[in-house]
Design an enzyme around this catalytic site. Sequence first.
Site, PDB file in Angstrom:
ATOM      1  N   LYS A  98       0.866  -1.181   0.000  1.00 17.96           N
ATOM      2  CA  LYS A  98       0.000   0.000   0.000  1.00 17.96           C
ATOM      3  C   LYS A  98       0.908   1.238   0.000  1.00 17.96           C
ATOM      4  O   LYS A  98       1.799   1.354   0.856  1.00 17.96           O
ATOM      5  CB  LYS A  98      -0.856   0.007   1.265  1.00 17.96           C
ATOM      6  CG  LYS A  98      -1.831   1.189   1.288  1.00 17.96           C
ATOM      7  CD  LYS A  98      -1.872   1.946   2.599  1.00 17.96           C
ATOM      8  CE  LYS A  98      -2.415   1.187   3.765  1.00 17.96           C
ATOM      9  NZ  LYS A  98      -3.847   0.980   3.717  1.00 17.96           N
ATOM     10  N   LYS A 137      -0.903  -0.465  -4.097  1.00 22.76           N
ATOM     11  CA  LYS A 137      -2.313  -0.104  -3.932  1.00 22.76           C
ATOM     12  C   LYS A 137      -2.452   1.339  -3.476  1.00 22.76           C
ATOM     13  O   LYS A 137      -1.638   1.824  -2.687  1.00 22.76           O
ATOM     14  CB  LYS A 137      -2.973  -1.017  -2.898  1.00 22.76           C
ATOM     15  CG  LYS A 137      -4.460  -0.720  -2.710  1.00 22.76           C
ATOM     16  CD  LYS A 137      -5.057  -1.443  -1.518  1.00 22.76           C
ATOM     17  CE  LYS A 137      -5.360  -0.466  -0.406  1.00 22.76           C
ATOM     18  NZ  LYS A 137      -6.120  -1.066   0.710  1.00 22.76           N
ATOM     19  N   GLU A 178      -7.899   1.824  -6.726  1.00 24.69           N
ATOM     20  CA  GLU A 178      -9.043   1.556  -5.845  1.00 24.69           C
ATOM     21  C   GLU A 178      -9.845   2.827  -5.561  1.00 24.69           C
ATOM     22  O   GLU A 178      -9.525   3.569  -4.635  1.00 24.69           O
ATOM     23  CB  GLU A 178      -8.561   0.934  -4.517  1.00 24.69           C
ATOM     24  CG  GLU A 178      -9.730   0.631  -3.583  1.00 24.69           C
ATOM     25  CD  GLU A 178      -9.329   0.022  -2.241  1.00 24.69           C
ATOM     26  OE1 GLU A 178      -8.128  -0.098  -1.967  1.00 24.69           O
ATOM     27  OE2 GLU A 178     -10.230  -0.327  -1.474  1.00 24.69           O
ATOM     28  N   LYS A 220      -9.800  -2.065  -8.407  1.00 21.03           N
ATOM     29  CA  LYS A 220     -10.387  -2.579  -7.158  1.00 21.03           C
ATOM     30  C   LYS A 220     -11.559  -1.681  -6.776  1.00 21.03           C
ATOM     31  O   LYS A 220     -11.403  -0.705  -6.061  1.00 21.03           O
ATOM     32  CB  LYS A 220      -9.320  -2.588  -6.053  1.00 21.03           C
ATOM     33  CG  LYS A 220      -9.850  -3.005  -4.693  1.00 21.03           C
ATOM     34  CD  LYS A 220      -8.732  -3.353  -3.731  1.00 21.03           C
ATOM     35  CE  LYS A 220      -9.266  -3.619  -2.345  1.00 21.03           C
ATOM     36  NZ  LYS A 220      -8.286  -4.243  -1.466  1.00 21.03           N
ATOM     37  N   GLY A 264     -17.152  -3.796   4.158  1.00 21.35           N
ATOM     38  CA  GLY A 264     -18.067  -3.855   5.302  1.00 21.35           C
ATOM     39  C   GLY A 264     -19.227  -4.808   5.083  1.00 21.35           C
ATOM     40  O   GLY A 264     -20.106  -4.936   5.944  1.00 21.35           O
ATOM     41  N   SER A 290     -10.383  -8.873  -3.520  1.00 13.91           N
ATOM     42  CA  SER A 290      -9.206  -8.313  -2.836  1.00 13.91           C
ATOM     43  C   SER A 290      -9.725  -7.866  -1.481  1.00 13.91           C
ATOM     44  O   SER A 290      -9.847  -6.680  -1.200  1.00 13.91           O
ATOM     45  CB  SER A 290      -8.634  -7.140  -3.638  1.00 13.91           C
ATOM     46  OG  SER A 290      -7.568  -6.543  -2.914  1.00 13.91           O
TER      47      SER A 290
HETATM   48  P1  13P Z   1     -12.102  -4.427   2.823  1.00 11.13           P
HETATM   49  O1  13P Z   1     -12.268  -5.689   2.019  1.00 11.13           O
HETATM   50  O2  13P Z   1     -12.138  -4.658   4.311  1.00 11.13           O
HETATM   51  O3  13P Z   1     -13.008  -3.323   2.353  1.00 11.13           O
HETATM   52  O4  13P Z   1     -10.609  -3.935   2.602  1.00 11.13           O
HETATM   53  C1  13P Z   1     -10.096  -3.945   1.339  1.00 11.13           C
HETATM   54  C2  13P Z   1      -9.095  -2.887   1.210  1.00 11.13           C
HETATM   55  O5  13P Z   1      -7.951  -3.128   0.922  1.00 11.13           O
HETATM   56  C3  13P Z   1      -9.533  -1.499   1.425  1.00 11.13           C
HETATM   57  O6  13P Z   1      -8.564  -0.621   0.940  1.00 11.13           O
END
Ligand code: 13P
Length: 341
Positions: A98, A137, A178, A220, A264, A290
Site C-alpha cells: 500500500k 495499492k 481503488e 479494485k 463492510g 481483494s
Molecule cells: P475491505 O475488504 O475490508 O473493504 O478492505 C479492502 C481494502 O484493501 C480497502 O482498501
Amino acid sequence: MDVDQLAQTAAAMVQPGKGILAADESSGTIKKRFDAIGVESTPDNRRDYRELLFRTTEAMRNYISGVILYDETIRQSGKDGTPLVKVIEQAGAVPGIKVDLGAKPLPFCPGETITEGLDGLRERLAEYRGLGPRFAKWRAVIDIGEGIPTWTAVKANAHALARYAALCQEQNVVPIVEPEVLMDGAHDIDRCATVTEFVLKTVFQELYEQRVVLEGMVLKPNMVIAGRKSPRQASVEEVAEKTLTILKRCVPAAVPGIAFLSGGQSDEEATAHLNAMNRVGGTPWRLTFSYGRALQAAPQKAWSGKPENVGAAQRAFAHRARMNGLAAAGQWRRELEEGAD
Ligand code: 13P
C-alpha cells in the site's frame, strides 16, 4: 516501463480461482481491529498475526494470488527470521504494498477527503522495489450523502489515482486502482450505481490522460450495493446484475481484472455477490476478490491474540480463502459454508 512484465504480474494477480488478501491495514486500522478482539497492537503482535495468515500454506497456495502489505510488514521477518515477503513468495503469492498515505479532509468540501501520498512517491517506489513488491495499492474514498460526492472530490481523487498509477508503471509495479464508494450511508442501490458510474467514468478518463497502460493495472472497486443504513437492502442477484451493468459501461476490456473490496459486507455476502457475478460470466475481465475484512474477520476472532488459537485461526482463514476462491470461479454454494470449522 515493460508492458509485458506489467501484464504478466497483473495476470498472476487475477488468475482463475484465486484472489488477493488485503493485509495492509494502517497502524490505526489494525489497532481498531485488535481492540475489538482484546489484543494490544504492538509490532510483535501485528507480526505474529500476519505471519499466521501467510503461513496458512495450503490455502495461500490454492486460493491467494497476492497479498497487500503495509510499510511495517514488508520490512518484518517471521519468528524464524525469514522475511515475511519470502514467506508469501514461498506460498506462491505475489507480494504488494500500500503506498497511499491516507485520506485527508479536502479543503472547502465538508465531509469529503482526498487521498495523499504523491509527493516523493517515485523515490518510495524505488526503495520498495528492493524489498520485493510487484504491485501497489492506492485507495481513494468517496462517500455518498446529501450533496456529496462533489465533482471537486471525484475529480481530485481520480486525478491522484491516475498520477499514482503512472508512477507505478514507470517502475514496472502494477497499480491496483481503488476508488471506493463507501456503503456507510442510507442511500439505496440505485444511488450507489449512479455514483459508482460517475466515479469510474472519471477515473478511466484520468487514467487515459496520464497515459496509464490499462493492460498493466488491476481495478479494485466497490460492488454496487445499498448503503448499510438503507431500509431497502438489495438481493444477491440485484447486486450482481447492477454491479456488472455499471462495470460494463465503465471499464474497458483491456483491463485484465477486477478485484473487489468487501467494504463492510458480511463474510458470506461478499462471497455470495462475487459468486453470483461469476455465475453470470461473459465479462471481458476476470472478476475476483481483494478482501480485507471479509477474509480476516473470522481468523481474527478465532485467534484473539492467543498462541494456542493459531490453528483455529488458520482454519478460519483457510475456509474463507477457499469459499472466495470458489466464488472467483462461480463454484461457491451456500451449503459449503455449513462445513466450516
Ligand atoms: P475491505 O475488504 O475490508 O473493504 O478492505 C479492502 C481494502 O484493501 C480497502 O482498501
